[in-house]
Scaffold this motif. Sequence first.
Motif, PDB file in Angstrom:
ATOM      1  N   SER A 160       0.840  -1.198   0.000  1.00 27.15           N
ATOM      2  CA  SER A 160       0.000   0.000   0.000  1.00 27.15           C
ATOM      3  C   SER A 160       0.874   1.246   0.000  1.00 27.15           C
ATOM      4  N   MET A 161       0.277   2.368  -0.307  1.00 26.11           N
ATOM      5  CA  MET A 161       0.980   3.640  -0.403  1.00 26.11           C
ATOM      6  C   MET A 161       0.357   4.636   0.563  1.00 26.11           C
ATOM      7  N   VAL A 162       1.199   5.426   1.180  1.00 27.18           N
ATOM      8  CA  VAL A 162       0.740   6.508   2.055  1.00 27.18           C
ATOM      9  C   VAL A 162       1.285   7.808   1.506  1.00 27.18           C
ATOM     10  N   LEU A 163       0.415   8.717   1.179  1.00 29.08           N
ATOM     11  CA  LEU A 163       0.836  10.012   0.647  1.00 29.08           C
ATOM     12  C   LEU A 163       1.247  10.916   1.799  1.00 29.08           C
ATOM     13  N   LEU A 164       2.520  11.326   1.803  1.00 21.08           N
ATOM     14  CA  LEU A 164       3.038  12.143   2.888  1.00 21.08           C
ATOM     15  C   LEU A 164       2.852  13.629   2.633  1.00 21.08           C
ATOM     16  N   GLY A 165       2.594  13.992   1.357  1.00 27.21           N
ATOM     17  CA  GLY A 165       2.439  15.392   1.020  1.00 27.21           C
ATOM     18  C   GLY A 165       3.771  16.105   1.086  1.00 27.21           C
ATOM     19  N   PRO A 166       3.778  17.408   0.863  1.00 29.41           N
ATOM     20  CA  PRO A 166       2.619  18.241   0.539  1.00 29.41           C
ATOM     21  C   PRO A 166       2.381  18.341  -0.969  1.00 29.41           C
ATOM     22  N   PHE A 167       1.296  19.018  -1.347  1.00 27.22           N
ATOM     23  CA  PHE A 167       0.989  19.280  -2.749  1.00 27.22           C
ATOM     24  C   PHE A 167       1.522  20.654  -3.156  1.00 27.22           C
ATOM     25  N   PHE A 168       2.167  20.723  -4.328  1.00 27.94           N
ATOM     26  CA  PHE A 168       2.591  22.017  -4.861  1.00 27.94           C
ATOM     27  C   PHE A 168       2.368  22.059  -6.368  1.00 27.94           C
ATOM     28  N   ASP A 169       1.945  23.202  -6.845  1.00 24.78           N
ATOM     29  CA  ASP A 169       1.737  23.432  -8.268  1.00 24.78           C
ATOM     30  C   ASP A 169       3.032  23.995  -8.852  1.00 24.78           C
ATOM     31  N   LEU A 170       3.682  23.216  -9.713  1.00 24.30           N
ATOM     32  CA  LEU A 170       4.938  23.644 -10.328  1.00 24.30           C
ATOM     33  C   LEU A 170       4.741  23.957 -11.803  1.00 24.30           C
ATOM     34  N   GLY A 171       3.559  24.441 -12.169  1.00 26.48           N
ATOM     35  CA  GLY A 171       3.301  24.804 -13.563  1.00 26.48           C
ATOM     36  C   GLY A 171       2.751  23.633 -14.355  1.00 26.48           C
ATOM     37  N   LYS A 172       3.630  22.876 -15.000  1.00 27.67           N
ATOM     38  CA  LYS A 172       3.195  21.728 -15.797  1.00 27.67           C
ATOM     39  C   LYS A 172       2.948  20.487 -14.943  1.00 27.67           C
ATOM     40  N   TYR A 173       3.331  20.560 -13.660  1.00 28.92           N
ATOM     41  CA  TYR A 173       3.261  19.383 -12.804  1.00 28.92           C
ATOM     42  C   TYR A 173       2.680  19.731 -11.446  1.00 28.92           C
ATOM     43  N   PHE A 174       2.146  18.712 -10.774  1.00 24.44           N
ATOM     44  CA  PHE A 174       1.909  18.747  -9.342  1.00 24.44           C
ATOM     45  C   PHE A 174       3.031  17.956  -8.677  1.00 24.44           C
TER      46      PHE A 174
END
Length: 334
Positions: free
Chosen positions: A218-232
């Motif tokens: 399983s996977m655990v998302l540690l974050g954080p989220f950032f908008d880098l233009g063409k990518y998250f």
Amino acid sequence: KSVQIIPLETHNKCLVGDPTQVELTSEFIFYLEYQANSGIRVFSKNGKYIRSIGTKGAGPHEYREILSMSLLPEQEKIFIIDWISKKTIEFNFKGKFIKENKTPTRIGEIRFVSENHYYFSIPYKGFHLHSVNMDTEVTRMLIPHTSTYTGYLGDFNTQADGSHFYSPRYHDSIYRIRGEKVELEYRFDFGPHYCSGTDYRNYTENFKRLDRNEPPGSMVLLGPFFDLGKYFHFSSAHVMNDEEYEHNDFLWSKKEQKLICFKDNFDDILFANSSLISVGPNNEWISTVQPIDLLENLDKIRGNTQFEYSEEFIAQIQNLQEEDNPVIVMFTLK
């Protein structure tokens, strides 16, 4: 575009461990240590220690536990969130107390979007996100919740343009906050794995928390989220077994609608041994690294295939001591 190491000054008044939160303004670095007992440390942009903000205690103007901080750079104000006492304490950047306000309930994290308006994150009266004025009155309730989640550090991520991402736990969506405007930014769908804000879970397994023997695979998302233009950008942990997990940084390509794993694209130890903490006002990617990690992997840094570092940069690493404060690594993004 460029990379810079900022060694944080090390002496008895400003010894710090791993951070919970690092925020950058045009002049200062604000450093909140994990389980901090000495307030928020303020450093200059070149890493020189300036002051600490906040005093631990149970009296007026004091905090019992700092969970997070929120900045209003234009007003040069910082807000400390005292989770236990259910209040925010407001200081100016010089550390002078301004005022404190009680919060309607015990909150996980807040973000101020103006001098008189903030949001807090916690399921309260059936909603995740709450718009609050400075009289602590809830003016709007947004994003209905169906879980028992009680708020967590990391729900908010401030972006380079001054807006904020909001992604509550057990949720598959990211919302963008610009002032009083809140809009759905993105809804993730990773196929066999289900992304729920700050957690992955596999549909075929009984989900358990990472600290409660997460099922292998399983996977655990540690974050954080950032908008880098063409990518998250975000970080995650892949659970190998009951005791081990593998940490990776990911980019989500908006155009191709697929994941790109940093481990497959960067052999640079500065990427491999650090995680993204925040993004600065000029599209600066801010992370932290322990000096010992840099010193032990200096040969890998010299020989990496993605970047060519100057001798001055290498010398700066060599001048570090293993017991020094963590260093700030600042990548300026193209």
